[in-house]
Design a protein around this motif. Structure first.
Motif, PDB file in Angstrom:
ATOM      1  N   ASP A 132      -0.071  -2.945  -0.076  1.00  0.00           N
ATOM      2  CA  ASP A 132       1.070  -3.858  -0.119  1.00  0.00           C
ATOM      3  C   ASP A 132       2.352  -3.202   0.372  1.00  0.00           C
ATOM      4  O   ASP A 132       3.409  -3.819   0.373  1.00  0.00           O
ATOM      5  N   GLY A 133       2.261  -1.928   0.794  1.00  0.00           N
ATOM      6  CA  GLY A 133       3.402  -1.248   1.376  1.00  0.00           C
ATOM      7  C   GLY A 133       4.164  -0.340   0.433  1.00  0.00           C
ATOM      8  O   GLY A 133       5.069   0.390   0.861  1.00  0.00           O
ATOM      9  N   LEU A 134       3.826  -0.344  -0.856  1.00  0.00           N
ATOM     10  CA  LEU A 134       4.565   0.498  -1.799  1.00  0.00           C
ATOM     11  C   LEU A 134       4.483   1.970  -1.428  1.00  0.00           C
ATOM     12  O   LEU A 134       5.456   2.712  -1.607  1.00  0.00           O
ATOM     13  N   HIS A 135       3.351   2.396  -0.889  1.00  0.00           N
ATOM     14  CA  HIS A 135       3.192   3.819  -0.556  1.00  0.00           C
ATOM     15  C   HIS A 135       4.231   4.303   0.447  1.00  0.00           C
ATOM     16  O   HIS A 135       4.559   5.490   0.487  1.00  0.00           O
ATOM     17  N   ALA A 146       1.160   3.421  -5.156  1.00  0.00           N
ATOM     18  CA  ALA A 146       0.469   2.639  -4.129  1.00  0.00           C
ATOM     19  C   ALA A 146      -0.409   1.600  -4.803  1.00  0.00           C
ATOM     20  O   ALA A 146      -0.900   1.806  -5.920  1.00  0.00           O
ATOM     21  N   HIS A 147      -0.590   0.478  -4.111  1.00  0.00           N
ATOM     22  CA  HIS A 147      -1.534  -0.556  -4.524  1.00  0.00           C
ATOM     23  C   HIS A 147      -2.442  -0.826  -3.329  1.00  0.00           C
ATOM     24  O   HIS A 147      -1.966  -1.218  -2.264  1.00  0.00           O
ATOM     25  N   LEU A 148      -3.733  -0.586  -3.517  1.00  0.00           N
ATOM     26  CA  LEU A 148      -4.700  -0.712  -2.439  1.00  0.00           C
ATOM     27  C   LEU A 148      -5.696  -1.825  -2.754  1.00  0.00           C
ATOM     28  O   LEU A 148      -6.082  -2.023  -3.915  1.00  0.00           O
ATOM     29  N   PHE A 149      -6.123  -2.539  -1.710  1.00  0.00           N
ATOM     30  CA  PHE A 149      -7.030  -3.665  -1.856  1.00  0.00           C
ATOM     31  C   PHE A 149      -8.260  -3.407  -1.000  1.00  0.00           C
ATOM     32  O   PHE A 149      -8.152  -3.115   0.192  1.00  0.00           O
ATOM     33  N   SER A 150      -9.433  -3.526  -1.612  1.00  0.00           N
ATOM     34  CA  SER A 150     -10.671  -3.148  -0.942  1.00  0.00           C
ATOM     35  C   SER A 150     -11.013  -4.121   0.175  1.00  0.00           C
ATOM     36  O   SER A 150     -10.563  -5.274   0.190  1.00  0.00           O
ATOM     37  N   PRO A 151     -11.822  -3.674   1.140  1.00  0.00           N
ATOM     38  CA  PRO A 151     -12.198  -4.553   2.256  1.00  0.00           C
ATOM     39  C   PRO A 151     -12.876  -5.840   1.797  1.00  0.00           C
ATOM     40  O   PRO A 151     -12.675  -6.899   2.382  1.00  0.00           O
ATOM     41  N   GLY A 152     -13.674  -5.764   0.725  1.00  0.00           N
ATOM     42  CA  GLY A 152     -14.354  -6.959   0.237  1.00  0.00           C
ATOM     43  C   GLY A 152     -13.497  -7.836  -0.649  1.00  0.00           C
ATOM     44  O   GLY A 152     -13.915  -8.934  -1.018  1.00  0.00           O
TER      45      GLY A 152
END
Length: 439
Positions: A132-135, A146-152
């Motif tokens: 989401d860009g926090l990193h 950071a907030h990461l979202f998996s490919p699935g």
């Protein structure tokens, strides 16, 4: 529905659980179907009714696990230590079956230095994950970076640089607690992957008691607080004196004592609800003034937000008019949704718009609770973000509880929940009725 605390307390503290047919909806709503089912006798008639909830959580965990492990493997190959903690890790490593423990996001603690965080996120992006860009905005980092979202799309990974919220005290104090967690962390072979886990003592004291009481939930207790203690205390040789001594070392003796007085499997006692005054007082005695810290941070942002609030006045006025007009919210939302493809705004701008809309709503609706202001806030936020081109999504949900039917509205975007909106459990509390625009 909103679960009845009395039902949950009875189900948690009796063994085998004393549950009745009318309790099943409450257990399902609280995510306790699996936790209760495994403790019922094999011939108990309610096992069959609790089985779907147990299996659903187990299947969800399996999907999350399958999408998470490849990223952890990439980090391990690149020498980035990852410490898994909180809900997912407890379900994976401490419970007999993962369907016994409900959780939302997956939490991982990484070393706090900027180069490590940046490299970890870039590796995730290279393997199909989204951020989401926090990193990329270190000035906006909290205890999460950071907030990461998996490919699935099944995993939201909250990447922590600190073990506790900055509401827990000064940055130096929170860093010292994080260093203490890392110092006693244990290396674990996770089916061929090298990861780190908190020492069981710290999983109880730091992650469970302090994570809850020194953060946004001060004074409150949840069913998982009791269930997690049962698992950790039964699986690891932890004595009460060891836990109290650790709490004292960390400057949290009063908090731990009050926490255990209200939530202690040894005495089969848990007092749900809150905030509990004894816990709030204990947290203050340990030098944590969460509300003061939170308001200090909020007030420190008000002046910079003035430049955002003024341009939001047309959105506030439009929301007010829509409230007066009433009718189907989608009629107003459609009018505020520009034609053409949206474009994602920088994270900093999204956060500023959300924060400014929240402050303006509080000022204009001072006598109402947050739930009471949910629609004007969501209208204002949605219109303001859409007017700037951001792909905002208006969500309406409803819950049934002892007080009757309660509706709620909030705003997400294409990634799902927005961190700055500061309502992380909306989807657990309020099952969706509709969202606009349709995804």
């Amino acid at each position: 529905m909103t679960p009845d605390p009395a039902v949950l307390v009875r189900a948690l503290t009796t063994d085998p659980p004393h549950v009745e047919p009318g309790d099943v909806p409450h257990l399902l709503a609280a995510g306790l179907a699996g936790q209760v089912r495994v403790r019922l006798p094999e011939d108990h008639p309610l096992r069959a009714r609790l089985r779907p909830g147990h299996l659903a959580l187990g299947a969800r965990h399996a999907q999350i696990r399958a999408e998470l492990r490849p990223l952890i493997a990439v980090w391990a190959r690149e020498g980035i230590p990852a410490l898994l903690f909180k809900g997912f890790a407890l379900a994976e490593f401490e419970y007999s079956t993962p369907g016994e423990r409900f959780y939302g996001d997956v939490d991982v603690l990484l070393p706090a230095d900027l180069p490590t965080v940046t490299r970890a996120v870039h590796l995730a992006l290279a393997h199909g994950w989204r951020s989401d860009g926090l990193h990329a905005a270190p000035a906006r980092w909290t205890h999460e970076c950071a907030h990461l979202f998996s490919p699935g799309g099944h995993v939201r990974l909250d990447v922590h640089r600190l073990a506790l919220s900055l509401l827990s005290g000064s940055p130096a104090r929170v860093q010292a607690l994080t260093d203490a967690l890392w110092a006693d962390a244990e290396a674990v072979d996770w089916d061929g992957l090298n990861i780190w886990r908190p020492h069981p003592r710290d999983a109880l004291v730091i992650n469970l008691a302090l994570g809850r009481q020194w953060g946004a939930d001060v004074g409150g207790l949840k069913p998982a607080d009791y269930a997690d203690q049962v698992q950790l205390l039964s699986r690891h040789p932890l004595s009460e004196s060891d836990l109290q001594r650790r709490a004292q070392e960390l400057g949290a003796g009063h908090t731990w004592a009050a926490f255990r007085a209200l939530c202690d499997p040894g005495r089969r006692q848990v007092n749900l609800g809150g905030p509990h005054p004894a816990l709030v007082r204990a947290v203050r005695r340990d030098g944590v003034h969460r509300r003061r810290a939170r308001w200090a941070r909020q007030l420190g942002r008000v002046l910079p937000l003035l430049r955002v609030m003024v341009p939001l006045l047309p959105d506030v006025l439009a929301a007010w008019r829509a409230l007066r007009a009433g009718g189907d919210p989608r009629r107003h939302l459609a009018r505020w949704t520009p034609a053409g493809p949206p474009r994602a705004l920088p994270l900093a701008e999204v956060h500023d718009v959300i924060s400014a809309a929240r402050w303006l709503t509080r000022l204009l609706y001072p006598r109402q609770s947050r739930i009471g202001t949910c629609v004007p806030r969501a209208y204002t936020t949605y219109r303001a973000l859409r007017r700037r081109g951001h792909p905002a999504v208006f969500v309406s949900g409803v819950a049934r509880g002892a007080q009757g039917v309660q509706g709620h509205a909030w705003v997400e975007d294409v990634h799902g929940l927005l961190e700055a909106y500061d309502e992380p459990f909306n989807r657990e509390r309020f099952p969706e009725v509709f969202h606009f625009p349709a995804r």
